[in-house]
Design an enzyme around this catalytic site. Structure first.
Site, PDB file in Angstrom:
ATOM      1  N   VAL A 146       0.908  -1.151   0.000  1.00  9.38           N
ATOM      2  CA  VAL A 146       0.000   0.000   0.000  1.00  9.38           C
ATOM      3  C   VAL A 146       0.946   1.199   0.000  1.00  9.38           C
ATOM      4  O   VAL A 146       1.511   1.549   1.032  1.00  9.38           O
ATOM      5  CB  VAL A 146      -0.937  -0.005   1.233  1.00  9.38           C
ATOM      6  N   PRO A 147       1.182   1.783  -1.175  1.00  8.85           N
ATOM      7  CA  PRO A 147       2.338   2.668  -1.398  1.00  8.85           C
ATOM      8  C   PRO A 147       2.223   4.079  -0.813  1.00  8.85           C
ATOM      9  O   PRO A 147       2.187   5.079  -1.540  1.00  8.85           O
ATOM     10  CB  PRO A 147       2.440   2.697  -2.920  1.00  8.85           C
ATOM     11  N   CYS A 148       2.224   4.163   0.506  1.00 11.46           N
ATOM     12  CA  CYS A 148       2.172   5.470   1.153  1.00 11.46           C
ATOM     13  C   CYS A 148       3.444   6.285   0.884  1.00 11.46           C
ATOM     14  O   CYS A 148       3.431   7.502   1.023  1.00 11.46           O
ATOM     15  CB  CYS A 148       1.914   5.313   2.649  1.00 11.46           C
ATOM     16  N   HIS A 149       4.507   5.619   0.445  1.00  8.01           N
ATOM     17  CA  HIS A 149       5.739   6.337   0.112  1.00  8.01           C
ATOM     18  C   HIS A 149       5.562   7.235  -1.113  1.00  8.01           C
ATOM     19  O   HIS A 149       6.370   8.124  -1.336  1.00  8.01           O
ATOM     20  CB  HIS A 149       6.899   5.354  -0.105  1.00  8.01           C
ATOM     21  N   ARG A 150       4.506   7.038  -1.885  1.00  4.50           N
ATOM     22  CA  ARG A 150       4.268   7.825  -3.089  1.00  4.50           C
ATOM     23  C   ARG A 150       3.538   9.135  -2.815  1.00  4.50           C
ATOM     24  O   ARG A 150       3.194   9.856  -3.740  1.00  4.50           O
ATOM     25  CB  ARG A 150       3.486   6.992  -4.108  1.00  4.50           C
TER      26      ARG A 150
END
Length: 161
Positions: free
Chosen positions: A123-127
């Protein structure tokens, strides 16, 4: 440890990761500094998750195909769902994320919820970055966020959606 919960620790370019889940869902992928522990044989789903993460880090995978589950409010679920919509190699601002959940004034709550995401990388919260293109907040540390974005070859300033 929760009953029925399984764990698998793997090494990655951003440090050790602890994959947690049941036989049905991945419930967490977290950065860990804890020493390696021998866990009992994990279910196939956790091994599949590890394989997909290895493929991601090896540049062979851009999306994940895993059943995930996180406990959370309806608001949190809507934020996490929108994170899954951010394409590989792109970034969006917290402000844009708030607009996408039809709650443009919820920027701070979106940031807080982003930080509560338990399924890192998948779940790409880094984006999610600041509206001025700066890297802001990441539970795993900004160096990991930068590494993940560079791995995805994101132009931090022109990759905004």
């Amino acid at each position: 440890m929760e009953e029925g919960m399984h764990h698998l620790r793997i090494d990655s370019p951003v440090g050790p990761l602890l994959i947690s889940g049941t036989g049905e869902f991945i419930t967490a992928v977290s950065f860990t500094e804890e020493p390696a522990v021998d866990f009992p044989q994990p279910p196939a789903l956790l091994l599949d998750c590890a394989q997909q993460l290895y493929e991601y880090f090896g540049g062979e995978r851009k999306t994940f195909d895993l059943p995930i589950f996180q406990e959370g409010t309806g608001f949190q679920q809507s934020v996490w769902q929108q994170l899954l919509e951010i394409p590989f190699g792109h970034t969006i601002s917290y402000q844009t994320l708030a607009k996408r959940i039809h709650n443009p004034k919820s920027i701070r709550a979106v940031g807080t919820t982003n930080g509560k995401n338990r399924v890192a990388i998948i779940v790409p919260c880094h984006r999610v970055i600041g509206s001025n293109g700066t890297l802001t907040g990441y539970a795993g540390g900004l160096w990991r966020k930068r590494w993940l974005l560079e791995h995805e070859r994101t132009d931090l300033f022109t990759g905004l959606l």
